[in-house]
Every structure is written in structure tokens, then in C-alpha cells.
Design a protein around this motif. Structure first.
Motif, PDB file in Angstrom:
ATOM      1  N   PRO A   4      -2.752   4.190  -9.892  1.00 56.38           N
ATOM      2  CA  PRO A   4      -2.956   2.822 -10.413  1.00 56.38           C
ATOM      3  C   PRO A   4      -2.609   1.745  -9.390  1.00 56.38           C
ATOM      4  N   GLU A   5      -1.531   1.974  -8.609  1.00 52.06           N
ATOM      5  CA  GLU A   5      -1.161   0.997  -7.591  1.00 52.06           C
ATOM      6  C   GLU A   5      -2.215   0.925  -6.493  1.00 52.06           C
ATOM      7  N   GLN A   6      -2.750   2.080  -6.108  1.00 54.63           N
ATOM      8  CA  GLN A   6      -3.788   2.109  -5.071  1.00 54.63           C
ATOM      9  C   GLN A   6      -5.036   1.378  -5.543  1.00 54.63           C
ATOM     10  N   GLU A   7      -5.406   1.590  -6.776  1.00 55.30           N
ATOM     11  CA  GLU A   7      -6.589   0.915  -7.308  1.00 55.30           C
ATOM     12  C   GLU A   7      -6.377  -0.599  -7.373  1.00 55.30           C
ATOM     13  N   ALA A   8      -5.167  -1.008  -7.762  1.00 52.37           N
ATOM     14  CA  ALA A   8      -4.870  -2.438  -7.801  1.00 52.37           C
ATOM     15  C   ALA A   8      -4.919  -3.038  -6.395  1.00 52.37           C
ATOM     16  N   GLU A   9      -4.422  -2.286  -5.414  1.00 46.78           N
ATOM     17  CA  GLU A   9      -4.448  -2.763  -4.032  1.00 46.78           C
ATOM     18  C   GLU A   9      -5.877  -2.867  -3.520  1.00 46.78           C
ATOM     19  N   LEU A  10      -6.731  -1.910  -3.873  1.00 45.97           N
ATOM     20  CA  LEU A  10      -8.134  -1.971  -3.469  1.00 45.97           C
ATOM     21  C   LEU A  10      -8.804  -3.214  -4.047  1.00 45.97           C
ATOM     22  N   ARG A  11      -8.482  -3.526  -5.290  1.00 44.90           N
ATOM     23  CA  ARG A  11      -9.069  -4.720  -5.911  1.00 44.90           C
ATOM     24  C   ARG A  11      -8.571  -5.995  -5.221  1.00 44.90           C
ATOM     25  N   ALA A  12      -7.268  -6.027  -4.925  1.00 49.07           N
ATOM     26  CA  ALA A  12      -6.707  -7.213  -4.276  1.00 49.07           C
ATOM     27  C   ALA A  12      -7.313  -7.423  -2.887  1.00 49.07           C
ATOM     28  N   LEU A  13      -7.435  -6.354  -2.118  1.00 51.70           N
ATOM     29  CA  LEU A  13      -8.015  -6.465  -0.778  1.00 51.70           C
ATOM     30  C   LEU A  13      -9.499  -6.833  -0.853  1.00 51.70           C
ATOM     31  N   SER A  14     -10.209  -6.286  -1.811  1.00 50.42           N
ATOM     32  CA  SER A  14     -11.627  -6.623  -1.980  1.00 50.42           C
ATOM     33  C   SER A  14     -11.803  -8.107  -2.262  1.00 50.42           C
ATOM     34  N   ALA A  15     -10.888  -8.658  -3.071  1.00 53.34           N
ATOM     35  CA  ALA A  15     -10.971 -10.086  -3.375  1.00 53.34           C
ATOM     36  C   ALA A  15     -10.734 -10.924  -2.115  1.00 53.34           C
ATOM     37  N   LEU A  16      -9.824 -10.485  -1.262  1.00 55.82           N
ATOM     38  CA  LEU A  16      -9.517 -11.256  -0.059  1.00 55.82           C
ATOM     39  C   LEU A  16     -10.665 -11.237   0.947  1.00 55.82           C
ATOM     40  N   VAL A  17     -11.290 -10.080   1.125  1.00 53.89           N
ATOM     41  CA  VAL A  17     -12.369  -9.991   2.118  1.00 53.89           C
ATOM     42  C   VAL A  17     -13.740 -10.289   1.507  1.00 53.89           C
ATOM     43  N   ARG A  18     -13.779 -10.448   0.188  1.00 54.37           N
ATOM     44  CA  ARG A  18     -15.015 -10.774  -0.537  1.00 54.37           C
ATOM     45  C   ARG A  18     -16.089  -9.725  -0.318  1.00 54.37           C
ATOM     46  N   ALA A  19     -15.647  -8.479  -0.341  1.00 50.04           N
ATOM     47  CA  ALA A  19     -16.538  -7.324  -0.233  1.00 50.04           C
ATOM     48  C   ALA A  19     -15.781  -6.126  -0.778  1.00 50.04           C
ATOM     49  N   GLU A  20     -16.516  -5.085  -1.154  1.00 48.39           N
ATOM     50  CA  GLU A  20     -15.862  -3.909  -1.727  1.00 48.39           C
ATOM     51  C   GLU A  20     -15.113  -3.136  -0.646  1.00 48.39           C
ATOM     52  N   VAL A  21     -13.811  -2.926  -0.877  1.00 50.46           N
ATOM     53  CA  VAL A  21     -12.982  -2.139   0.032  1.00 50.46           C
ATOM     54  C   VAL A  21     -12.897  -0.718  -0.500  1.00 50.46           C
ATOM     55  N   ALA A  22     -13.281   0.235   0.336  1.00 49.53           N
ATOM     56  CA  ALA A  22     -13.275   1.643  -0.086  1.00 49.53           C
ATOM     57  C   ALA A  22     -11.956   2.329   0.241  1.00 49.53           C
ATOM     58  N   ALA A  23     -11.265   1.880   1.298  1.00 49.29           N
ATOM     59  CA  ALA A  23     -10.013   2.521   1.708  1.00 49.29           C
ATOM     60  C   ALA A  23      -9.196   1.529   2.536  1.00 49.29           C
ATOM     61  N   PHE A  24      -7.896   1.802   2.629  1.00 44.71           N
ATOM     62  CA  PHE A  24      -7.022   0.962   3.461  1.00 44.71           C
ATOM     63  C   PHE A  24      -5.869   1.807   3.979  1.00 44.71           C
ATOM     64  N   GLU A  25      -5.296   1.336   5.091  1.00 42.35           N
ATOM     65  CA  GLU A  25      -4.122   1.995   5.684  1.00 42.35           C
ATOM     66  C   GLU A  25      -3.269   0.958   6.375  1.00 42.35           C
ATOM     67  N   ARG A  26      -1.959   1.194   6.398  1.00 45.11           N
ATOM     68  CA  ARG A  26      -1.080   0.274   7.096  1.00 45.11           C
ATOM     69  C   ARG A  26      -1.364   0.330   8.582  1.00 45.11           C
ATOM     70  N   SER A  27      -1.364  -0.821   9.211  1.00 41.44           N
ATOM     71  CA  SER A  27      -1.638  -0.856  10.639  1.00 41.44           C
ATOM     72  C   SER A  27      -0.375  -0.489  11.425  1.00 41.44           C
ATOM     73  N   PRO A  28      -0.527  -0.005  12.658  1.00 39.71           N
ATOM     74  CA  PRO A  28       0.639   0.320  13.490  1.00 39.71           C
ATOM     75  C   PRO A  28       1.211  -0.892  14.217  1.00 39.71           C
ATOM     76  N   TRP A  29       0.779  -2.079  13.861  1.00 36.35           N
ATOM     77  CA  TRP A  29       1.339  -3.308  14.418  1.00 36.35           C
ATOM     78  C   TRP A  29       1.496  -4.296  13.271  1.00 36.35           C
ATOM     79  N   GLY A  30       2.057  -5.482  13.569  1.00 37.05           N
ATOM     80  CA  GLY A  30       2.223  -6.507  12.538  1.00 37.05           C
ATOM     81  C   GLY A  30       3.265  -6.131  11.508  1.00 37.05           C
ATOM     82  N   PHE A  31       4.440  -5.657  11.965  1.00 40.83           N
ATOM     83  CA  PHE A  31       5.448  -5.136  11.050  1.00 40.83           C
ATOM     84  C   PHE A  31       6.084  -6.211  10.186  1.00 40.83           C
ATOM     85  N   GLU A  32       6.203  -7.418  10.705  1.00 37.92           N
ATOM     86  CA  GLU A  32       6.904  -8.448   9.950  1.00 37.92           C
ATOM     87  C   GLU A  32       6.139  -8.855   8.702  1.00 37.92           C
ATOM     88  N   ASN A  33       4.820  -8.758   8.747  1.00 36.48           N
ATOM     89  CA  ASN A  33       3.978  -9.077   7.606  1.00 36.48           C
ATOM     90  C   ASN A  33       3.290  -7.809   7.119  1.00 36.48           C
TER      91      ASN A  33
END
Length: 305
Positions: A4-33
Motif C-alpha cells: 500500500p505504501e509503494q502504491e501511494a508513493e507511485l501515485r504521489a510521484l506520478s502527480a509530481l511528474v504529471r505522467a504515470e510512474v511505473a517504478a522508483f528507487e532511491r538515488s545514490p546521491w542527494g542524501f539530505e533530501n
């Protein structure tokens, strides 16, 4: 992450990029944010960064849009900012995805550390040549007398977090600033120039790999040694076994003359940047103040190379 958390995150990211997000992963940089690499349903990849400290979001996002084209004009690759909203909750940016390897992975071997030092050192003159007129850059590091005055204020505010010996060393460093840095015009500085904020891009057509830079929220006007000094501190503090070979390689690639004056300036810049970070943590992120104080204490005890 639960389904459920993953699905909610996919919806949130899709709203931000204004396109359907199929998958996501934490980046190896940008630790503070919170920084995620997202894959869209059509296969394209983007980077979404959600900013944790709202008080600096507007400036950060402005620099995220303005700095990459300026770096590109100087021959330095950086991901373009495609969309941003400093008023969102939380503030966020959507950036171009660059398919590179986190540069800090090259520090796994002595040869890799030297190669990385040469590649990043070669970027330093280009970065310093960026024409940053009109950008909302902090100027507190651009004038040695102003830096001394601001550093005295930081030292006073952080007095209770520092040992007597480190306090005395910092006071002496501050007093020497005007003479040590006199007659040195400021230049554009990335501000957080270090391996974790760089990507090694795939080589093309037999050319050497290209190094790209990310995260520009600490950009400023500063002494020409500022970025090199911070790179040296990060590598020496976190990878001391690699630093001895990598540091001379960085200086040589950047065309920085080694000598007593350079060593004194580098040390001053490192100590005062740590003092600045400690003061910022004290004011805005108290839970991190102890770790910054410890880093400053340890650095104050380093022997000169």
C-alpha cells in the motif's frame, strides 16, 4: 516498503511528474533530501527531489534551474531542471536523469581514486570561470574581511559546542584571514564539490569518461580554492586511505600550485566551512549539531600534509 505504501508513493510521484510512474528507487546521491529515480510507463527516467528544509527551497530551486546552463557553457555537464514548485508540500524539483555511476564508487581502489581526482580536478578551472552575475549567490565568502566578521559571529554562537583548543585555533584562523586571502578575487564555486555530488557518465567513441555534477544549493562566490578545499576535506575525512594519493592528483589536474600558502588557505577554508555547517545545524537542525562539532574537532587535530 509495504505494497500500500509503494502504491501511494507511485501515485504521489506520478502527480509530481504529471505522467504515470511505473517504478522508483532511491538515488545514490542527494542524501539530505528525498531523491528518487523514477521510471515512467513509457520507459523514460527522471529524477524527483523532495526538499526537506522549506526555508531554503526557493533559492535551491532557482539555482537548480539557473546553474546547469551556466555550467554547460563552461563545458561542465549537469542535469537540467525540468519542473519545480517551491510552494508545494514538500517543495520539489523534477530533473533530467543522467545515466552515470556515482563518482564516490571510484574511491574503492587507489587507482580509481587518482583517476577520479584527475577528472574532477580538471573541472575546477571551468567551474571557476562560470559567469554568475545576477544569481542570488551568498557573498559572505567573497571578501576575506566579511568572512572573518561572519565567522566570528558563528564562533561566538557555537562556543558551547567546541573545546577550548578548537575554539582558540578557529579564533587564530579567523584573525589571519584578511592577510592570508588578500588580493584574491572571488569566483563561482559549486559549494559542495565532492565525489558524492558527481556522476561518471559512460564514455562514448573511445573518449575518456565525462564527469557531471549534481546538487547546487551550496553554490556561492568564494576564493578560487574553496571547491578544491572542500573536496579534499570530504575525501580525507571519509576515505583517508585514498586521500594521500588522490589529493596531489586533484591539485595537479586543477593547476593549483602546492606550497605552504596553499596549505594554509586550504586548511582555513576547511575549518571555516565546517564552522558554518555547525552553525547552520545549531540553528536549523539541532540533532545534527553534535556530529558537525565532532567533525570540526577531528579536523582541527589533523596534521598538515
Amino acid at each position: 516498503m509495504a505494497v500500500p505504501e509503494q502504491e501511494a508513493e507511485l501515485r504521489a510521484l506520478s502527480a509530481l511528474v504529471r505522467a504515470e510512474v511505473a517504478a522508483f528507487e532511491r538515488s545514490p546521491w542527494g542524501f539530505e533530501n528525498r531523491t528518487d529515480i523514477v521510471t515512467l510507463a513509457d520507459g523514460r527516467r527522471l529524477v524527483v527531489q523532495r526538499i526537506t528544509r522549506r526555508f531554503y527551497a526557493r533559492r535551491r530551486l532557482l539555482l537548480g534551474e539557473a546553474v546547469p546552463p551556466l555550467l554547460a557553457s563552461a563545458g561542465v555537464r549537469a542535469p537540467r531542471q525540468l519542473a519545480a514548485d517551491p510552494d508545494a508540500d514538500p517543495p520539489y524539483a523534477v530533473r533530467e536523469f543522467l545515466p552515470g555511476t556515482p563518482a564516490n564508487r571510484l574511491l574503492d581502489s587507489p587507482a580509481g581514486a587518482r583517476d577520479l581526482a584527475r577528472a574532477m580536478g580538471a573541472l575546477l578551472p571551468r567551474i571557476a570561470g562560470v559567469q554568475a552575475r545576477g544569481l542570488p549567490l551568498p557573498e559572505g565568502w567573497a571578501d576575506p574581511q566579511r568572512l572573518a566578521d561572519e565567522s566570528r559571529g558563528r564562533l561566538m554562537r557555537c562556543r558551547s559546542l567546541l573545546s577550548d583548543s578548537t575554539h582558540a585555533q578557529l579564533a587564530g584562523t579567523i584573525a589571519a584571514l584578511p592577510g592570508l586571502f588578500a588580493g584574491r578575487p572571488p569566483v563561482f564555486a559549486h559549494g559542495d564539490f565532492c565525489p558524492v555530488n558527481a556522476l561518471v557518465l559512460p564514455a562514448a567513441g573511445g573518449q575518456p569518461p565525462e564527469v557531471a555534477l549534481v546538487d547546487f544549493d551550496e553554490a556561492r562566490l568564494a576564493d578560487p580554492l574553496f571547491d578544491a578545499a572542500w573536496w579534499g576535506w570530504v575525501v580525507r575525512f571519509h576515505h583517508p586511505e585514498r586521500w594521500r594519493a588522490a589529493w596531489p592528483a586533484l591539485l595537479a589536474a586543477a593547476g593549483i600550485q602546492e606550497g605552504a600558502a596553499t596549505r594554509a588557505r586550504v586548511r582555513a577554508l576547511q575549518l571555516l566551512r565546517l564552522l558554518e555547517a555547525l552553525d547552520e545545524a545549531r540553528a536549523h537542525l539541532p540533532q545534527a549539531a553534535g556530529s558537525w562539532a565532532q567533525r570540526l574537532e577531528q579536523t582541527a587535530g589533523w596534521e598538515q600534509p
